[in-house]
Each structure stands twice: as C-alpha cells, then as structure tokens.
Write a protein that holds these residues in place. Sequence first.
Motif, PDB file in Angstrom:
ATOM      1  N   GLY A 125      18.990 -55.274 -40.461  1.00 25.09           N
ATOM      2  CA  GLY A 125      17.578 -55.590 -40.210  1.00 25.09           C
ATOM      3  C   GLY A 125      17.212 -57.026 -40.535  1.00 25.09           C
ATOM      4  N   ALA A 126      18.232 -57.903 -40.649  1.00 28.11           N
ATOM      5  CA  ALA A 126      17.946 -59.336 -40.811  1.00 28.11           C
ATOM      6  C   ALA A 126      17.746 -59.920 -39.411  1.00 28.11           C
TER       7      ALA A 126
ATOM      8  N   THR B 211      17.077 -56.824 -45.280  1.00 25.34           N
ATOM      9  CA  THR B 211      16.134 -56.570 -44.185  1.00 25.34           C
ATOM     10  C   THR B 211      14.966 -57.556 -44.222  1.00 25.34           C
ATOM     11  N   GLY B 212      14.701 -58.174 -43.094  1.00 27.59           N
ATOM     12  CA  GLY B 212      13.570 -59.107 -43.017  1.00 27.59           C
ATOM     13  C   GLY B 212      13.952 -60.557 -43.245  1.00 27.59           C
ATOM     14  N   ASP B 213      15.131 -60.833 -43.839  1.00 26.49           N
ATOM     15  CA  ASP B 213      15.572 -62.228 -44.018  1.00 26.49           C
ATOM     16  C   ASP B 213      16.000 -62.821 -42.676  1.00 26.49           C
ATOM     17  N   ARG B 214      15.988 -64.165 -42.599  1.00 25.04           N
ATOM     18  CA  ARG B 214      16.488 -64.835 -41.407  1.00 25.04           C
ATOM     19  C   ARG B 214      17.858 -65.457 -41.661  1.00 25.04           C
ATOM     20  N   VAL B 215      18.715 -65.367 -40.641  1.00 24.47           N
ATOM     21  CA  VAL B 215      20.068 -65.914 -40.717  1.00 24.47           C
ATOM     22  C   VAL B 215      20.288 -66.830 -39.514  1.00 24.47           C
TER      23      VAL B 215
ATOM     24  N   LEU C 193      20.723 -67.927 -44.873  1.00 27.11           N
ATOM     25  CA  LEU C 193      22.172 -68.033 -44.719  1.00 27.11           C
ATOM     26  C   LEU C 193      22.464 -68.710 -43.385  1.00 27.11           C
ATOM     27  N   VAL C 194      23.562 -69.495 -43.350  1.00 21.27           N
ATOM     28  CA  VAL C 194      24.036 -70.042 -42.074  1.00 21.27           C
ATOM     29  C   VAL C 194      25.440 -69.511 -41.846  1.00 21.27           C
ATOM     30  N   ILE C 195      25.684 -68.987 -40.659  1.00 19.35           N
ATOM     31  CA  ILE C 195      27.040 -68.552 -40.319  1.00 19.35           C
ATOM     32  C   ILE C 195      27.587 -69.551 -39.305  1.00 19.35           C
ATOM     33  N   THR C 196      28.714 -70.165 -39.641  1.00 17.30           N
ATOM     34  CA  THR C 196      29.286 -71.178 -38.756  1.00 17.30           C
ATOM     35  C   THR C 196      30.806 -71.021 -38.711  1.00 17.30           C
ATOM     36  N   ALA C 197      31.479 -71.988 -38.116  1.00 18.33           N
ATOM     37  CA  ALA C 197      32.942 -72.011 -38.083  1.00 18.33           C
ATOM     38  C   ALA C 197      33.378 -73.429 -38.391  1.00 18.33           C
ATOM     39  N   ASP C 198      34.660 -73.574 -38.757  1.00 20.50           N
ATOM     40  CA  ASP C 198      35.162 -74.940 -38.923  1.00 20.50           C
ATOM     41  C   ASP C 198      34.973 -75.703 -37.610  1.00 20.50           C
TER      42      ASP C 198
ATOM     43  N   PRO D  98      11.356 -57.653 -36.068  1.00 20.08           N
ATOM     44  CA  PRO D  98      11.935 -58.841 -35.424  1.00 20.08           C
ATOM     45  C   PRO D  98      13.464 -58.785 -35.356  1.00 20.08           C
ATOM     46  N   LEU D  99      13.989 -58.798 -34.143  1.00 21.58           N
ATOM     47  CA  LEU D  99      15.442 -58.769 -33.967  1.00 21.58           C
ATOM     48  C   LEU D  99      15.999 -60.193 -33.996  1.00 21.58           C
ATOM     49  N   PHE D 100      15.333 -61.086 -33.274  1.00 14.88           N
ATOM     50  CA  PHE D 100      15.818 -62.469 -33.317  1.00 14.88           C
ATOM     51  C   PHE D 100      14.729 -63.471 -32.979  1.00 14.88           C
ATOM     52  N   ILE D 101      15.017 -64.701 -33.379  1.00 20.12           N
ATOM     53  CA  ILE D 101      14.217 -65.854 -32.989  1.00 20.12           C
ATOM     54  C   ILE D 101      15.176 -66.739 -32.207  1.00 20.12           C
ATOM     55  N   LEU D 102      14.715 -67.274 -31.094  1.00 23.02           N
ATOM     56  CA  LEU D 102      15.561 -68.197 -30.349  1.00 23.02           C
ATOM     57  C   LEU D 102      14.691 -69.375 -29.932  1.00 23.02           C
ATOM     58  N   TYR D 103      15.144 -70.559 -30.280  1.00 24.90           N
ATOM     59  CA  TYR D 103      14.340 -71.756 -30.020  1.00 24.90           C
ATOM     60  C   TYR D 103      14.548 -72.236 -28.589  1.00 24.90           C
TER      61      TYR D 103
END
Length: 666
Positions: free
Chosen positions: A168-169, A143-147, A194-199, A269-274
Amino acid sequence: MLLGGTVTDQHSPALENLLSETRSFPPSAEFAARANAQPELYERAAADRLGFWADQARNYLTWSKPFTEVLDFSGAPTARWFADGQLNAAYNAVDRHVEAGHGDRVAILFEGEPGDTRSLTYADLKDEVSRAANALGALGVSTGDRVAIYLPMIPEAVIAMLACARIGATHSVVFGGFSAEALFSRITDADAKLVITADGGYRRGKPSALKPAVDEALTKGATNVTNVLVVARTEQDVAWTDGRDVWWHEALAGASTEHTPVPVDAEHPLFILYTSGTTGKPKGILHTTGGYLTQCAYTHSVVFDLKPETDVYWCTADVGWVTGHSYVTYGPLINGATQVLYEGTPDTPHKGRWWEIVAKYQVTILYTAPTAIRTCMKWGEQVPAEFDLSSLRVLGSVGEPINPEAWMWYRRVIGADRTPIVDTWWQTETGAIMISPLPGVTAARPGSAQTPLPGISADIWNDAGEPVGKGGGGYLVLDEPWPSMLRGIWGDPERFKDTYWSRFPGTYFAGDGAKYDEDGNIWLLGRVDDVMNVSGHRLSTTEIESALVSHDWVAEAAVVGASDDTTGQAVVAFVILRGEAVERADEAGEGHDVVAELRNHVAKEIGPIAKPRSILVVAELPKTRSGKIMRRLLRDVAEHRPVGDVTTLADTSVMDLISSGLNAAP
Ligand code: WT7
C-alpha cells in the motif's frame, strides 16, 4: 554553426489530406469471430454505463471487500469509483494467478540488451514481489508512504512497483533518462522515503550509470529519503553511503517469500507519475487503485484481444512513462499475460533487434509508438524482412498521431497486410486507453484513433463549448467521468481544476485539438497548449525555457515544437545571450560553443530527451505589445515557412532580423 541540427522542410500532412483518407480495413471474419470484444459491447455500455463499469470491475479484478457503490462524483472534479470496495493490486497481478493454478505460466520473458535472458513465471514473480515487500517493510516503508523508483527496464522495475502496491505504498517512477535535478524535484514533491535504483542499465551497447544521479539528487537539498535500495545490474563501481544505501539482492536474500498483501480502499493512491504541463513545474498525476486497475485490465483485454494462454505480448514502452505503468505492469499482469520485457535500444547491436526479439519469442501482440515505426521505415524494410514475424496478430500504436503512411507501412511490413492495427489515444491523466478501434469489430481507418471505447464518452467542442458534429473540428473533451481518470495533481488541487476543468467548466479538456471526419471517426491533431510531443514523450516549452535561462549565458529563451519526420515534433530553441557572460567564459578558456553548451545544460537540468534539436541565437524575440512571446511565428521560422501575420507584434522588424539571422547561418 548557428543551428544545432537541421531544420527540415517537411510539414505534417495537411489536415485536408488526412480527412480525405478513406481506406478501410475491416477485421477478418476469423478474427472477428474469436475476438474478446464483440459489437454488443458498445450497446451494453451505452444502455447502462455505470452498470457496465461495475461489471468490468467484478470481471477483471478480485476484491477482498466487494464494492456496492459505483461512481461518486459529488466531489467533482475528483471522482470516486467503487469507493467502498477493497483490494490489492499486487494480489490481482500475481497471487491470484498462482492460486488459480497458473503459477507455471511465464509472466516475464526478459531480454537484456547485452543478450542475457531471464524468464519469470507467475510463481517466481509472487516470490520476488513478496520478498521485496518484506524488504521494504524492514526498511520502514509502510502503507501510505511514497517510494521513488529510478530503474532501467529490468524485471526489478516491475517487481519494485508491485512490492510497493503490495504494502500500500505509493510509487513514483522516474524515467531513467531524467537528470539528477529532475529526480530531486520529483523526490521532494512526492516526499519519498525510499529510492529504488540500480548501479546502471545497458543502453546502446554499454553500461549507463543511474546510481550517481541518485547520489547527486540527494545532495541538492533536504529530502526525507532514509534509504536507497540498489539493484546490481551492470556491476559498475558505485559510491556507497553506509547506513543509507542497501543492495537489493542482500535485502531480498534475507527476506521471506511469504507476505500477506495489504487490502486497500479502492481510492487508495497507487502511484504518482510526473508529466510536463504548460508551466515550468511538472505535475504529479495521481492515480488510485480500483478504477485505475479496472480500466487497465479491461482495455488491455479488449483493445489487444489478449488470450492469456496463447499470446505473447510485448509493449516496448519504458515503465518510466504511463504506458509502462498501464500496459507493462498492471494491465497485462492482471490479465495473466506472458510478456516480453526488453532493456535496451532498438538498434543495438543491430537495427533488426526488435524483429529478432519478435521472432525469438514468437510475439503475437506488439504495442509501440509512431516514432519507432517511422525510424524503422527510415532504416528500410529489408531489416524486418530478415526475420520471421508471422506470429504477430495485433499491432498497437500510442503516443502521438500516426500518419497514414506509417500506419500502412506498419501493417504491410510488420503485419504482413493481415494484422489489425489499434491506434490508441489516451494520456497520463486518463490512466488507460480511451479512444481506439476494437480489433475484431472496427473497420480500421489509417491515421485515426476513431471511436471512444465502450464505457467512454468523448466529444469535440468548439470555442463556445458546443459539439461540432461530423466534419467539424475543435477541442477534444471527455464529458463523462471514467474509472481510471486522474484523481488530482499531487499537492496542488487548484492546478488540477485550472488545468483540466476550467476551459469548459465541469468538463475535462484534454489539451488536444481534434476533428471528426464525415463518418464520425476522431482524428487527433496534436496539442493546442504549450506542450510538445517529441517521440511520444511530453515536454513543456516553458520547462525547457526555464532550463535555458537558468544558464548564466542566457538572457531570454523561447522554445517551440517544430514538426519532425521521425520524432513527430522536435525541440527548437531561440535564445538571447548575455554577451558579457559568454565573453567572460571565453576569456577563462571555457570556450564558447554556445549551442553544445546549452544543449548539455538542458540535458543536465531535465534529461537528454529534452535537448533541443537546434538552438538559434537571436538578438530579439517576437513579442506582442503585452509581452507574450509569439511562438507561432517562431514555429514558422523553425519549419522554414514564410512567417505569418506579424501585425500584433510590438516591433514588426524583429521577425526580419530572426529570419535573416537564420538564412545567414552557415
Ligand atoms: C498526449 C498524452 C498515452 C501514453 C503516451 C503519451 C498524445 C497520445 C495519441 C494517439 C494522437 C496521441 C496526445 C495526448 N497522444 N496517444 N494515439 N494519437 N495523439 O502520454 O505523455 O501523457 O501524452 O499524447 O497529444 O494528449 P502523455
């Protein structure tokens, strides 16, 4: 060739033409009778705005701890909505539908670009999101970390967002079309763990890699990323960093489908979007939980008239943009919708792909952008005519003004002259739709977003901050707080105040020009700041200028948005070269296709979406005596108009030089 592309002679239709638009399309009696939104909604909201929003928050969401406060604006400009309540976004989007006996309802109808399909019910989604939440926990995310999420449009994108919300991340989705450089700056600004990606993902008929950009981003400087979670989508070979990289399928295989959602405060905070602003550095727009979800769900229900048992909804936006957050992930799932998720491009393998998908899944509600509609107009109406589109009953538009011609085409060719069209105005910052017709209530006026939604207060003010009234034009302001409003710019409270709250002290200024017609409908006229809108995507002139001058060959650059028939605006750059640097490259055998080189450089720095349509090499740039570039004049050149008033230029001959250079271009 001097110009990288063609500069069209077309201008957007004059305002006078727009305002003489008086066609009106009232809803059919049948539609109106069954519509989710009835005319009384406006009255109820006007009579007690805060009570109205409290009702929506209770109607559309399940709270683990009920709220007693509605709005606290004592810390203005940062609002707090429903602040003593607690809830979980993923529970609201998934679990409660299963608990209510709708586990068998399809949540996501996935269509991969190569034609592979997957269908996930709400019960499937609950299992997947729970597994992913457990996997994130096992990787030390809490909870509270950013991904950071950097994925193609596949179900895992939605699952990853919801898995973050479940624990809660805070997620920060980065559009897959952004470069390693852009990804790096977003990872560091948000301090993602953490980064979540795909090939990779499929685009235009072939696999397009994503993981290499993550690998590159993580070599650009120090970050606190401890793991990279990788979805196998295309099965391309990927480089692997042992100890850091983890396959998504392996992490999830060992994870339990049991997971208790973490209740968070409404203001968590639910999300950050640039998103791009007027300076070179993108802004991390922060959204929180309770108010954001309330407005997403309410607007999704009333604007699209969603009937979750029978509708098949499809929003064509990528989750990398706010439209994908609010109207792919959160709004529709909170409302228990069945929705189509399509991975690829509209013309792969053929130009009828979207219409084929509409026919195949019997889509009833379609939400897309004017640029896509104009592209389809160009391809010709014989393309959609080959498919059965009779299931459609509501059409939506977002991202930029929709010109009346495109509106009429959309209604006639796609909507069989029958479907209501909702032109929805909002922004990354507003979180959810603010101004739009209601499909069963409003008599639609082609080209106008028309009316603030019930519960929303907007107005048009002049320079002095006075309301302009019917027939008047000026700046669009939002003069009352709304539940899904941004809560700030991540890490930069001063910029938050300066950007939105200083033009008219204490009132939110959206950055858009607007005008009322004589009937009181709002017409959006585009940005009044140095922000461009290309295909419904926001790009900053300054950001592209900085990218250009970061290239060795460029001494100075100026970028403008020129009107474009299809994309609304197009990026046109004017550059002054460093002669010696180009010569050196030439001698070293690197060639000097300046335009190609610089376009690719921008793609590398920001992403392919920011590539200038044309680059014009010039000897001077038009500047005022105080050194400010006069973009207005460059826009005249880019749009092939006679150059306007040059009297404030330090050197008035500069424009002659630029114009003659342009005319001499082969
Ligand atoms: C800017 C916000 C909202 C999701 C997509 C874009 C323009 C957006 C409309 C519309 C006229 C519109 C505005 C706004 N815009 N929708 N229906 N009519 N203009 O989000 O990247 O935050 O951009 O897009 O200029 O300020 P965004």
